[in-house]
Write a protein that holds these residues in place. Structure first.
Motif, short mmCIF file in Angstrom:
data_model
loop_
_atom_site.label_atom_id
_atom_site.label_comp_id
_atom_site.label_asym_id
_atom_site.label_seq_id
_atom_site.Cartn_x
_atom_site.Cartn_y
_atom_site.Cartn_z
N LEU A 76 1.75 14.69 1.19
CA LEU A 76 2.75 15.72 1.43
C LEU A 76 2.18 17.09 1.07
CD1 LEU A 76 5.82 13.86 -0.09
CD2 LEU A 76 5.11 13.96 2.31
N GLN A 77 2.89 18.15 1.40
CA GLN A 77 2.39 19.50 1.16
C GLN A 77 2.11 19.79 -0.30
OE1 GLN A 77 5.31 21.91 3.27
NE2 GLN A 77 3.72 22.50 4.69
N ASP A 78 2.86 19.17 -1.21
CA ASP A 78 2.65 19.43 -2.63
C ASP A 78 1.52 18.59 -3.22
OD1 ASP A 78 3.82 16.95 -2.67
OD2 ASP A 78 5.49 17.51 -3.96
N GLY A 79 0.85 17.77 -2.40
CA GLY A 79 -0.27 16.97 -2.86
C GLY A 79 0.11 15.57 -3.29
N ASN A 80 1.39 15.27 -3.40
CA ASN A 80 1.83 13.91 -3.73
C ASN A 80 1.73 13.03 -2.49
OD1 ASN A 80 2.44 14.44 -6.44
ND2 ASN A 80 4.43 15.26 -5.88
N ILE A 81 1.81 11.72 -2.69
CA ILE A 81 1.68 10.77 -1.59
C ILE A 81 2.95 9.97 -1.45
CG2 ILE A 81 0.50 8.68 -0.83
CD1 ILE A 81 -2.03 9.80 -1.93
N LEU A 82 3.45 9.85 -0.23
CA LEU A 82 4.60 9.01 0.08
C LEU A 82 4.07 7.70 0.65
CD1 LEU A 82 7.71 8.99 0.19
CD2 LEU A 82 7.51 9.73 2.57
N THR A 83 4.52 6.58 0.06
CA THR A 83 4.07 5.25 0.50
C THR A 83 5.24 4.27 0.38
OG1 THR A 83 2.34 3.57 0.23
CG2 THR A 83 3.23 4.56 -1.79
N ASN A 84 4.99 3.00 0.65
CA ASN A 84 6.02 1.98 0.53
C ASN A 84 6.08 1.46 -0.90
OD1 ASN A 84 4.88 1.33 3.61
ND2 ASN A 84 7.08 1.46 3.37
N ALA A 85 7.29 1.20 -1.37
CA ALA A 85 7.48 0.71 -2.74
C ALA A 85 6.88 -0.67 -2.94
CB ALA A 85 8.97 0.70 -3.08
N HIS A 86 6.94 -1.53 -1.91
CA HIS A 86 6.41 -2.89 -2.10
C HIS A 86 4.91 -2.91 -2.33
CE1 HIS A 86 5.93 -2.47 2.33
NE2 HIS A 86 4.84 -3.18 2.11
N VAL A 87 4.20 -1.85 -1.96
CA VAL A 87 2.76 -1.78 -2.19
C VAL A 87 2.46 -1.51 -3.66
CG1 VAL A 87 0.64 -0.51 -1.63
CG2 VAL A 87 2.30 -1.02 0.17
N VAL A 88 3.31 -0.74 -4.33
CA VAL A 88 3.02 -0.31 -5.70
C VAL A 88 3.98 -0.88 -6.74
CG1 VAL A 88 1.84 1.79 -4.97
CG2 VAL A 88 4.30 1.84 -5.34
N THR A 89 4.72 -1.93 -6.41
CA THR A 89 5.60 -2.57 -7.38
C THR A 89 4.79 -3.38 -8.37
OG1 THR A 89 7.37 -2.70 -5.76
CG2 THR A 89 7.51 -4.21 -7.61
N ASN A 90 5.12 -3.29 -9.65
CA ASN A 90 4.47 -4.02 -10.75
C ASN A 90 2.97 -3.74 -10.86
OD1 ASN A 90 6.92 -5.32 -11.39
ND2 ASN A 90 6.51 -6.88 -9.85
N VAL A 91 2.56 -2.53 -10.53
CA VAL A 91 1.12 -2.22 -10.53
C VAL A 91 0.61 -1.95 -11.94
CG1 VAL A 91 1.08 -1.30 -8.19
CG2 VAL A 91 1.47 0.23 -10.09
N LYS A 92 -0.64 -2.29 -12.12
CA LYS A 92 -1.37 -1.96 -13.35
C LYS A 92 -2.36 -0.84 -13.08
CE LYS A 92 0.73 -4.94 -15.77
NZ LYS A 92 1.81 -4.46 -16.59
N HIS A 93 -2.83 -0.76 -11.83
CA HIS A 93 -3.82 0.26 -11.47
C HIS A 93 -3.69 0.56 -9.98
CE1 HIS A 93 -7.51 2.55 -11.86
NE2 HIS A 93 -7.94 1.97 -10.76
N ILE A 94 -3.73 1.84 -9.63
CA ILE A 94 -3.65 2.26 -8.22
C ILE A 94 -4.86 3.14 -7.92
CG2 ILE A 94 -2.33 3.47 -6.46
CD1 ILE A 94 0.13 3.13 -8.25
N GLU A 95 -5.49 2.86 -6.79
CA GLU A 95 -6.58 3.69 -6.30
C GLU A 95 -6.24 4.17 -4.90
OE1 GLU A 95 -9.81 0.89 -6.65
OE2 GLU A 95 -10.59 2.02 -8.37
N VAL A 96 -6.60 5.41 -4.62
CA VAL A 96 -6.30 6.05 -3.35
C VAL A 96 -7.58 6.62 -2.76
CG1 VAL A 96 -5.00 7.92 -2.27
CG2 VAL A 96 -3.98 6.63 -4.12
N ARG A 97 -7.76 6.42 -1.45
CA ARG A 97 -8.92 6.99 -0.76
C ARG A 97 -8.45 7.80 0.43
NH1 ARG A 97 -12.75 2.93 1.98
NH2 ARG A 97 -11.11 3.09 3.51
N PRO A 98 -8.63 9.11 0.39
CA PRO A 98 -8.24 9.95 1.53
C PRO A 98 -9.10 9.64 2.76
CG PRO A 98 -8.52 11.28 -0.44
CD PRO A 98 -9.06 9.92 -0.74
N HIS A 99 -8.53 9.90 3.92
CA HIS A 99 -9.22 9.67 5.19
C HIS A 99 -10.53 10.46 5.22
CE1 HIS A 99 -9.71 8.99 9.48
NE2 HIS A 99 -9.96 10.28 9.60
N GLY A 100 -11.59 9.79 5.62
CA GLY A 100 -12.88 10.45 5.76
C GLY A 100 -13.68 10.53 4.48
N GLN A 101 -13.16 10.03 3.37
CA GLN A 101 -13.89 10.05 2.11
C GLN A 101 -14.28 8.64 1.72
OE1 GLN A 101 -12.04 12.36 -0.97
NE2 GLN A 101 -11.55 14.03 0.40
#
Length: 133
Positions: A76-101
């Motif tokens: 989003l414009q403020d730099g946060n990421i909108l995703t689905n809740a079922h992907v990040v439910t009960n997470v211990k660690h999250i990693e994100v990779r932007p397109h092209g990186q």
């Protein structure tokens, strides 16, 4: 769940539709605007990898196995990421990779709504080239 969080995520899902132009009709947009939008969308998409420990409600004393979930999100414009809740439910660690990186970067859950199946992630030290407008 707090009513403010639900309203915030509802508003964010509306903004996603407006910012990406998904809510506009093809006949109302010019070809140049569509091409500009199409060139910006890939830069706003991220891959998400989450390591999670799902609880076993039938055997709460048993050992939990680490599971992996994969998904995608939109910057989003403020730099946060909108995703689905079922992907990040009960997470211990999250990693994100932007397109092209090629490098993965750490993220945290800022808000989550299981009712809407939406979550807002905040990133630490991510380089964002161009958000969707």
């Amino acid at each position: 769940m707090a009513g403010g969080t639900l309203k915030t995520l509802t508003y964010l899902s509306f903004l996603l539709v407006v910012q990406t132009g998904l809510g506009s009709s093809a006949s109302g947009a010019t070809e140049d605007a569509q091409q500009l939008l199409a060139s910006r969308i890939p830069q706003s998409i991220v891959s998400i990898h989450a390591s999670r420990l799902d609880p076993n409600y039938l055997r709460p004393w048993s050992t939990h196995y680490l599971r992996h979930a994969y998904g995608s999100g939109v910057i989003l414009q403020d730099g946060n990421i909108l995703t689905n809740a079922h992907v990040v439910t009960n997470v211990k660690h999250i990693e994100v990779r932007p397109h092209g990186q090629s490098t993965w970067q750490t993220a945290e859950v800022l808000y989550i709504s299981h009712l809407l199946d939406l979550a807002l992630l905040t990133l630490s030290l991510i380089h964002i080239s161009e958000p969707t407008r």
